[in-house]
Design a protein around this motif. Structure first.
Motif, mmCIF file in Angstrom:
data_model
loop_
_atom_site.group_PDB
_atom_site.id
_atom_site.type_symbol
_atom_site.label_atom_id
_atom_site.label_comp_id
_atom_site.label_asym_id
_atom_site.label_seq_id
_atom_site.Cartn_x
_atom_site.Cartn_y
_atom_site.Cartn_z
ATOM 1 N N LEU A 95 0.813 -1.216 0.000
ATOM 2 C CA LEU A 95 0.000 0.000 0.000
ATOM 3 C C LEU A 95 0.846 1.266 0.000
ATOM 4 O O LEU A 95 0.438 2.295 -0.534
ATOM 5 C CB LEU A 95 -0.935 0.003 1.213
ATOM 6 N N SER A 96 2.017 1.204 0.614
ATOM 7 C CA SER A 96 2.863 2.404 0.714
ATOM 8 C C SER A 96 3.320 2.906 -0.641
ATOM 9 O O SER A 96 3.672 4.078 -0.780
ATOM 10 C CB SER A 96 4.069 2.123 1.604
ATOM 11 N N GLU A 97 3.318 2.038 -1.645
ATOM 12 C CA GLU A 97 3.643 2.492 -2.995
ATOM 13 C C GLU A 97 2.628 3.513 -3.483
ATOM 14 O O GLU A 97 2.951 4.382 -4.295
ATOM 15 C CB GLU A 97 3.684 1.295 -3.955
ATOM 16 N N LEU A 98 1.394 3.417 -2.987
ATOM 17 C CA LEU A 98 0.331 4.332 -3.397
ATOM 18 C C LEU A 98 0.133 5.469 -2.410
ATOM 19 O O LEU A 98 -0.108 6.606 -2.800
ATOM 20 C CB LEU A 98 -0.999 3.584 -3.524
ATOM 21 N N ILE A 99 0.195 5.149 -1.111
ATOM 22 C CA ILE A 99 -0.212 6.090 -0.072
ATOM 23 C C ILE A 99 0.956 6.859 0.512
ATOM 24 O O ILE A 99 0.825 8.030 0.883
ATOM 25 C CB ILE A 99 -0.964 5.349 1.060
ATOM 26 N N LEU A 104 3.144 2.503 5.979
ATOM 27 C CA LEU A 104 4.346 1.675 6.074
ATOM 28 C C LEU A 104 4.230 0.658 7.208
ATOM 29 O O LEU A 104 4.632 -0.504 7.052
ATOM 30 C CB LEU A 104 5.579 2.560 6.277
ATOM 31 N N GLY A 105 3.695 1.064 8.359
ATOM 32 C CA GLY A 105 3.530 0.128 9.468
ATOM 33 C C GLY A 105 2.630 -1.039 9.103
ATOM 34 O O GLY A 105 2.894 -2.191 9.472
ATOM 35 N N LEU A 106 1.563 -0.763 8.365
ATOM 36 C CA LEU A 106 0.661 -1.819 7.925
ATOM 37 C C LEU A 106 1.366 -2.754 6.953
ATOM 38 O O LEU A 106 1.232 -3.986 7.043
ATOM 39 C CB LEU A 106 -0.568 -1.196 7.282
ATOM 40 N N ASP A 107 2.120 -2.202 6.017
ATOM 41 C CA ASP A 107 2.864 -3.036 5.070
ATOM 42 C C ASP A 107 3.882 -3.916 5.787
ATOM 43 O O ASP A 107 4.060 -5.096 5.446
ATOM 44 C CB ASP A 107 3.571 -2.161 4.034
#
Length: 800
Positions: A95-99, A104-107
């Motif tokens: 998700l961090s690639e988009l958001i 980052l913590g979730l990824d």
């Protein structure tokens, strides 16, 4: 001069109108799916017809299996491509690639849990025949992406994202995520560890002993399940039942229905989002003729009916997860103790690309024999002494896709049972009915066999005494056919009583929803679809009766407390949106939890009340466990748990009740006004459905739906869960769809998904079923070719 100014202003207004109209067309109307006409798709072997009814349900007619699943991928992507994209990125930890850094913590968490690694292992384990469906589905999704280049949905354009080709592992990764959402046992093990650290082992054991089983079990205890098993020299430990959360299904034998044929109902409870998790579809080709619910990004039908039989699902909550405490070597990175030897964990390094950052983040994961070390990604565990490793059945390759295909094609109980018994994850309670009049149940799940005979972790990883020995064989899993009482019902409650020779789970949902369903079905000599619909919307709160019984004979002197308690005693115990008693009960119960446990538990109380431990989920199953524990404690008004250890006095239940009633009255007056007639539960318990773009103001006013006033709570058939604390809005899970299958006439079956079929803003099916959800209504779920064609509003021809 004035005239020129008027012309200038008119020109500006016209320009703005043209820009708005052009923007609306470009961003909203242009990406909407083509539902009429012809589209050429490379890879199809023959033409495929896609008929859509007035609710946007696609009925796909193909000439062969390959084309059927290719068309399913194409059609799902038409309505749900952004949902599929965001789901696979969540499952892959991308998700961090988009958001950007926000996710980052979730990824990191998802990468550590190893969801995509597990999906790739399962894909690698499939033979060529098992991959055919996955590959055809992926080809269909990719055909839509190629067809729609330059006209992708709004979310892709705003975020400047070009979707990568869909792959089979993207499908299986989302299935693994559903298994993770449906298997929260690892969180409960961590909460137990936190309680033990705070209270000590003995006091924790005493507290949790109040979390007793609430009947019923799915399979009656009178059945001798031991007959499934050969004699064993050493029996397992006794089964200890406790509870978890969400979904209902039930089926009634034809001898107890008005039509003389079985009826089957299903409603699954998940957080409400736009679009819905579920997508209704009808798939027809060769032996396939199956209709019901699909998961966006996953081929096949997960719950529904074919020509011969119907089935519904609820999460089974099999304990397929264990937390192992690992003793790490402080002098050597990655070493952990096992049977008096230091073993070296495998170091896995993964790159996480973050929007706005030049270089990727290198994320490191230590993999032990028990699974990945997850504690660095679970902040509440930082105070625990040991590292935590997660053992999870979904890390092992399963047979999800081949099994689902067999269920879709099953023609009778034996074929259905055989397929269901080989299901791996997510763990499911499957209820069954067929046109020959049979009804049944199968626990579709892998059941780990543990050396210690139970899963009441966390376990010390260094002893080697709690290892897994494999899984229970398929033909020894719990099942039931044609019970004497004439119905089967499940609501995430305990599957079997202690006569089953293997440990299955301990963190079930309370039995209150199941008990209410059984209560209603038992009272009906001949049930109808209208009875099913009424039961799906039932707000009767069974634990409220127990709660009020513990307060009998209590007389309070304070006028505020006295009046509020009297209002509560006159309540009908129905948690409808307009219920004043329901609002008092719900707020008072939480205040009692706070005033009973906070003094001794401190911050741990948040998780004991059910707060989730990670970014992924707002709740753990202690959201229900802690409520059952309080109900049991209230039977002893002098329990030491009611004493506030921060004061010199000795308090009991009456003191805590008086304080909690005053706090409840003050809260309701502040939130809802001084007139008690306005203290309605629905005003506190509201739900707003969010779209991905609606999380940013003022876009929430454009894309989101609601707020709507809701009813229910954890223990009502129409379940609606709340997060711990004094925010009573419906932000956890609730009914996400409702289906009723009529085995006499499939065309009389009913369905609905909330808020509608499409995730595309501007589509007529974006929210056209929202009102159905609020009113417990359904749309017809047409099945026969004749009826489908007669009711079709759109015809799309997909051609090679």
């Amino acid at each position: 001069m004035l005239k020129k100014l008027i012309y200038l202003l008119a020109g500006v207004v016209l320009l703005l109108v043209l820009l708005c109209t052009g923007g609306y067309y470009y961003f909203v109307k242009l990406p909407l799916p083509e539902t009429d006409g012809e589209i050429q798709i490379k890879g199809l072997h023959a033409p495929v017809k896609v008929l859509r009814d007035r609710w946007g349900v696609p009925h796909i007619y193909a000439e062969n299996q390959h084309d059927l699943f290719m068309a399913q991928g194409f059609v799902q992507a038409q309505d749900r491509l952004w949902q599929m994209e965001s789901n696979r990125r969540l499952a892959a930890g991308r998700l961090s690639e988009l958001i950007g850094p926000l996710t980052l913590g979730l990824d990191r968490l998802v990468r550590t849990l190893g969801v995509m690694r597990a999906a790739r292992r399962e894909v690698a384990s499939y033979d060529a025949s098992h991959l055919k469906i996955l590959n055809a589905f992926a080809a269909g999704v990719n055909a839509f992406i190629d067809h729609k280049k330059g006209r992708l949905p709004l979310e892709f354009r705003l975020l400047n994202v070009v979707p990568e080709p869909w792959r089979p592992e993207d499908t299986l990764a989302w299935s693994k995520m559903m298994a993770l959402f449906g298997g929260k046992n690892w969180q409960e093990e961590i909460v137990r560890a936190m309680l033990e650290q705070k209270l000590g082992a003995d006091k924790t054991r005493e507290l949790l002993s109040y979390n007793q089983h609430v009947p019923p079990t799915i399979i009656p205890s009178s059945l001798n399940l031991a007959l499934l098993w050969p004699p064993r020299p050493h029996g397992p430990s006794a089964f200890v039942p406790v509870f978890g959360g969400a979904s209902n299904n039930w089926t009634v034998h034809g001898s107890r229905t008005a039509t003389g044929f079985p009826l089957l109902a299903n409603d699954m409870h998940l957080p409400l989002r736009i679009p819905c998790v579920w997508y209704e579809m009808h798939l027809v080709a060769g032996d396939y003729d199956v209709i019901g619910l699909s998961l966006a990004g996953v081929p096949g039908i997960i719950a529904g009916h074919n020509r011969d039989l119907a089935w519904g699902i609820t999460f089974g909550y099999t304990d397929g997860q264990d937390i192992f405490l690992e003793r790490m070597n402080p002098h050597k990175a990655g070493q952990y103790l096992y049977k008096d030897q230091w073993l070296q964990a495998e170091l896995i390094k993964e790159e996480i690309r973050v929007k706005g950052e030049k270089n990727p983040v290198i994320h490191e994961i230590w993999q032990t024999r028990h699974g990945p070390i997850i504690s660095p990604q679970v902040p509440p565990t930082q105070s625990l002494e040991h590292a935590l490793a997660l053992k999870w059945s979904a890390h092992d390759p399963g047979d999800m896709m081949p099994t689902m295909s067999r269920i879709n094609l099953a023609r009778n109980w034996e074929e259905f049972k055989s397929a269901a018994q080989n299901w791996s994850e997510p763990a499911m309670n499957l209820v069954y009915a067929d046109r020959k009049g049979n009804i049944g149940y199968v626990l579709a799940s892998r059941i780990p066999i543990r050396m210690g005979g139970h899963g009441r972790g966390p376990f010390p990883g260094w002893t080697g005494e709690n290892e897994w020995l494999g899984y229970v064989s398929p033909n020894q899993k719990p099942l039931l056919m044609n019970p004497a009482r004439g119905f089967v019902a499940t609501a995430n409650n305990q599957v079997v009583s202690s006569d089953y020779p293997r440990y299955i789970a301990m963190d079930y949902a309370t039995g209150f929803r199941a008990a209410r369903i059984e209560q209603v079905l038992s009272d009906k000599a001949k049930t109808t679809k209208d009875d099913f619909r009424t039961l799906q919307g039932d707000f009767r709160c069974l634990p409220a009766a127990q709660f009020l019984a513990t307060l009998e004979g209590i007389e309070l002197q304070d006028p505020v407390s006295y009046q509020l308690l009297e209002r509560l005693r006159s309540w009908d115990q129905v948690l409808g949106p307009d219920s004043v008693g329901g609002a008092i009960y719900s707020v008072l119960f939480y205040r009692l939890q706070e005033n009973t446990f906070r003094d001794e538990l401190g911050p741990v109380a948040d998780h004991f009340f059910g707060a989730g431990l990670t970014y992924l989920e707002p709740l753990n199953r202690f959201c229900e466990h802690s409520r059952v524990i309080l109900l049991r404690l209230m039977q002893d008004r002098e329990s030491p748990w009611f004493d506030d250890i921060r004061t010199p006095n000795r308090e009991n239940l009456i003191h805590v009740l008086d304080k909690s009633l005053k706090e409840t009255a003050a809260f309701l007056q502040e939130k809802l006004g001084t007139d008690p007639s306005g203290w309605q539960w629905g005003r506190l318990h509201q739900v707003e459905l969010q779209h991905a773009l609606g999380s940013v103001k003022p876009l929430d006013r454009v894309f989101n739906l609601g707020p709507y006033e809701g009813g229910g709570h954890f223990s009502t058939v129409w379940q609606s869960a709340v997060n711990p604390g004094m925010d009573f809005d419906l932000k956890a899970w609730t009914v996400s769809h409702r289906h009723i299958y009529d085995l006499k006439d499939w065309d009389q079956s009913l369905g609905s998904v909330v808020p509608g079929q499409s995730g595309m803003f501007g589509s007529p099916h974006y929210d056209d079923q929202m009102e159905m959800w609020l009113k417990v209504e359904h749309h017809p779920l047409y099945y026969s070719r004749e009826k489908v064609e007669a009711e079709a509003k759109h015809l799309l021809l997909l051609k090679p």
